[in-house]
Design a protein around this motif. Structure first.
Motif, short mmCIF file in Angstrom:
data_model
loop_
_atom_site.label_atom_id
_atom_site.label_comp_id
_atom_site.label_asym_id
_atom_site.label_seq_id
_atom_site.Cartn_x
_atom_site.Cartn_y
_atom_site.Cartn_z
N SER A 101 0.84 -1.19 0.00
CA SER A 101 0.00 0.00 0.00
C SER A 101 0.88 1.24 0.00
O SER A 101 1.94 1.26 0.63
CB SER A 101 -0.90 0.01 1.24
OG SER A 101 -1.76 -1.10 1.27
N ILE A 102 0.43 2.27 -0.68
CA ILE A 102 1.14 3.54 -0.73
C ILE A 102 0.41 4.52 0.17
O ILE A 102 -0.81 4.69 0.04
CB ILE A 102 1.22 4.07 -2.17
CG1 ILE A 102 1.98 3.06 -3.05
CG2 ILE A 102 1.89 5.43 -2.21
CD1 ILE A 102 1.94 3.38 -4.52
N VAL A 125 2.04 -0.12 5.00
CA VAL A 125 2.18 0.86 3.93
C VAL A 125 3.66 1.16 3.78
O VAL A 125 4.46 0.94 4.70
CB VAL A 125 1.41 2.18 4.21
CG1 VAL A 125 -0.07 1.95 4.32
CG2 VAL A 125 1.94 2.86 5.47
N GLU A 127 7.07 1.72 0.66
CA GLU A 127 7.55 1.58 -0.71
C GLU A 127 7.06 0.26 -1.31
O GLU A 127 7.08 -0.78 -0.65
CB GLU A 127 9.08 1.63 -0.74
CG GLU A 127 9.67 1.54 -2.13
CD GLU A 127 11.18 1.50 -2.12
OE1 GLU A 127 11.79 1.36 -3.21
OE2 GLU A 127 11.77 1.61 -1.02
N SER A 128 6.62 0.30 -2.56
CA SER A 128 6.12 -0.89 -3.24
C SER A 128 7.15 -1.40 -4.24
O SER A 128 7.64 -0.64 -5.08
CB SER A 128 4.80 -0.57 -3.97
OG SER A 128 4.27 -1.73 -4.58
N ASN A 130 6.69 -3.45 -6.68
CA ASN A 130 6.08 -3.42 -8.02
C ASN A 130 6.71 -4.43 -8.97
O ASN A 130 6.99 -4.13 -10.14
CB ASN A 130 6.16 -2.02 -8.62
CG ASN A 130 5.28 -1.04 -7.87
OD1 ASN A 130 4.30 -1.43 -7.24
ND2 ASN A 130 5.62 0.23 -7.92
N GLN A 156 1.66 -1.77 -8.54
CA GLN A 156 1.07 -2.53 -7.43
C GLN A 156 0.42 -3.83 -7.93
O GLN A 156 -0.78 -4.05 -7.81
CB GLN A 156 0.05 -1.68 -6.68
CG GLN A 156 0.67 -0.54 -5.87
CD GLN A 156 -0.37 0.30 -5.16
OE1 GLN A 156 -1.08 1.08 -5.80
NE2 GLN A 156 -0.48 0.14 -3.86
#
Length: 434
Positions: A101-102, A125, A127-128, A130, A156
């Motif tokens: 989550s951001i 929450v 850094e993602s 990805n 995400q």
């Protein structure tokens, strides 16, 4: 019903009665589980919501979740970055989506600020990554010796499906398809988006193909808790979508599902099932998250009502929508954050019949924490048939101050074991017979 089923249900009733008496005696709410849960009356409006979440600690050397008797657990892969979902490919490759989550840029009030700060401390929450990571266990010892980046630069990513030579990824802003070659080590070709979804809020986009491979189903959660910003921004959300891969058409298959995440087929009836995260701010057990069959065209209540058409008086009402709402099939406890879902055939886990394995990520908004385990609901004749059981526990410290791990996605591994993503421990756990 055979004798063993009658005995099992009798034991469950006795155990449930004892549990109710214990909770009445100590004043704590009765866990809202099963087909006919005891759901407490909602808190009055204006009461400040509970905010309680353990600090993410991770696993120390030699520490692991606690398996149920007759089972064992080992780390299939370590060193991932917030692993959320797992997909086993036909050739035995295991793919793991890594995303997070951001944090929201704008805080509406002090509670929002405190909530985001608490989520950061719990690693919910941040850094993602990805990306999607490829895991391979070539020697069959239950540990992946190969761990490489399969895809990166995603938005995400969460759900993954392989249909023929097409690989589908559920990014938060839509489903993207990529060409796939059997046994590929990596996908670098550009993708093609086949449907747009609104990002933000509940960001996960799970995917499940139909048994004939002609359609995809996608879970799309709501933007807000109870349509706090109006229903216009919730259009197309709080739903399970159906994507026709042959025609390119897409539609809402079922609605009123606040945050439907895991999706699975029940093989005897061919019904689609999902686990849903319900609304916040009404109490520890009000309302419960749930496991339910998903019927074409059905409406399940959100945001107007919950469970058996109990009206949420915080929401501007629509009496016709309330009257049409279906009651879910099986309650999973209040705020357990039930995310992962996998059909488990009989014989997969010693001592467990056929049923659904459910990764319960764990609560952040109740006075006594709930979830933080890999649960199991037995099925019989296509329906939940008895009390839930635990597959893995021990993710939460006894004093509830720290979490070692948090369960998310769950699926069958290439060797018939059960694989579960742990996004605090950064581990994929493997569960098999002892």
């Amino acid at each position: 019903m055979n004798l063993s089923s009658i005995i099992a249900r009798g034991v469950a009733m006795i155990g449930g009665t004892a549990l109710r008496l214990r909770h009445i005696r100590d004043g704590s709410p009765i866990p809202a589980w099963g087909g006919a849960p005891a759901i407490p009356t909602a808190k009055p409006q204006g009461v400040i919501p509970t905010l309680k979440m353990p600090t993410a600690q991770g696993w120390s050397e030699g520490q692991a979740p606690i398996p149920a008797p007759g089972l064992k657990v080992n780390a299939f892969a370590r060193g991932l970055k917030h692993p959320r979902w797992i997909k086993t490919l036909p050739n035995g490759d295991v793919l793991v989506s890594e995303a997070n989550s951001i944090p929201r840029a704008v805080m509406r009030n002090a509670f929002d600020y405190a909530m985001v700060a608490t989520m950061r401390r719990a690693r919910a929450v941040g850094e993602s990554a990805n990306r999607i990571t490829l895991l391979r266990d070539r020697d069959g010892d239950g540990v992946a010796e190969i761990q490489d980046v399969f895809m990166e630069g995603l938005n995400q990513p969460f759900g993954m499906e392989l249909v023929g030579d097409q690989f589908y990824v559920g990014n938060t802003d839509g489903v993207v398809v990529f060409p796939y070659a059997p046994g590929a080590d990596r996908i670098t070709a550009p993708g093609r988006k086949i449907v747009d979804f609104k990002p933000g809020g509940h960001w996960t986009r799970s995917l499940l193909q139909s048994p004939d491979g002609k359609k995809l189903y996608a879970g799309v959660g709501s933007l807000t808790n109870i349509a706090d910003q109006g229903m216009e921004v919730e259009e197309g959300r709080a739903a399970v979508w159906e994507l026709d891969l042959e025609t390119g058409a897409s539609r809402v298959f079922a609605g009123g599902l606040r945050n439907a995440v895991g999706l699975a087929w029940e093989p005897q009836t061919g019904m689609l099932w999902t686990v849903v995260n319900e609304r916040d701010g009404l109490g520890d057990e009000t309302p419960p998250d749930y496991l339910t069959s998903v019927r074409d065209g059905a409406f399940y209540g959100w945001p107007y009502c919950y469970w058996d058409r109990v009206v949420d008086d915080r929401v501007p009402q629509d009496s016709a929508m309330v009257a049409s709402a279906l009651t879910p099939d099986y309650a999973l406890g209040g705020h357990t954050a039930s995310l992962g879902l996998c059909w488990v055939p009989a014989g997969t886990l010693p001592g467990f019949p056929a049923g659904m394995a459910i990764g319960q990520h764990g609560s952040w908004n109740r006075s006594k924490l709930s979830g933080y385990k890999l649960a199991f609901v037995p099925f019989e004749n296509g329906r939940p048939s008895g009390p839930a059981r635990d597959i893995l526990t021990g993710f939460l410290a006894p004093d509830e101050k720290v979490s070692y791990g948090r369960p998310v996605g769950v699926t069958l591994g290439p060797d018939g074991s059960l694989l579960m993503a742990d996004d605090v421990g950064d581990v994929i756990w493997r569960v098999s017979g002892a």
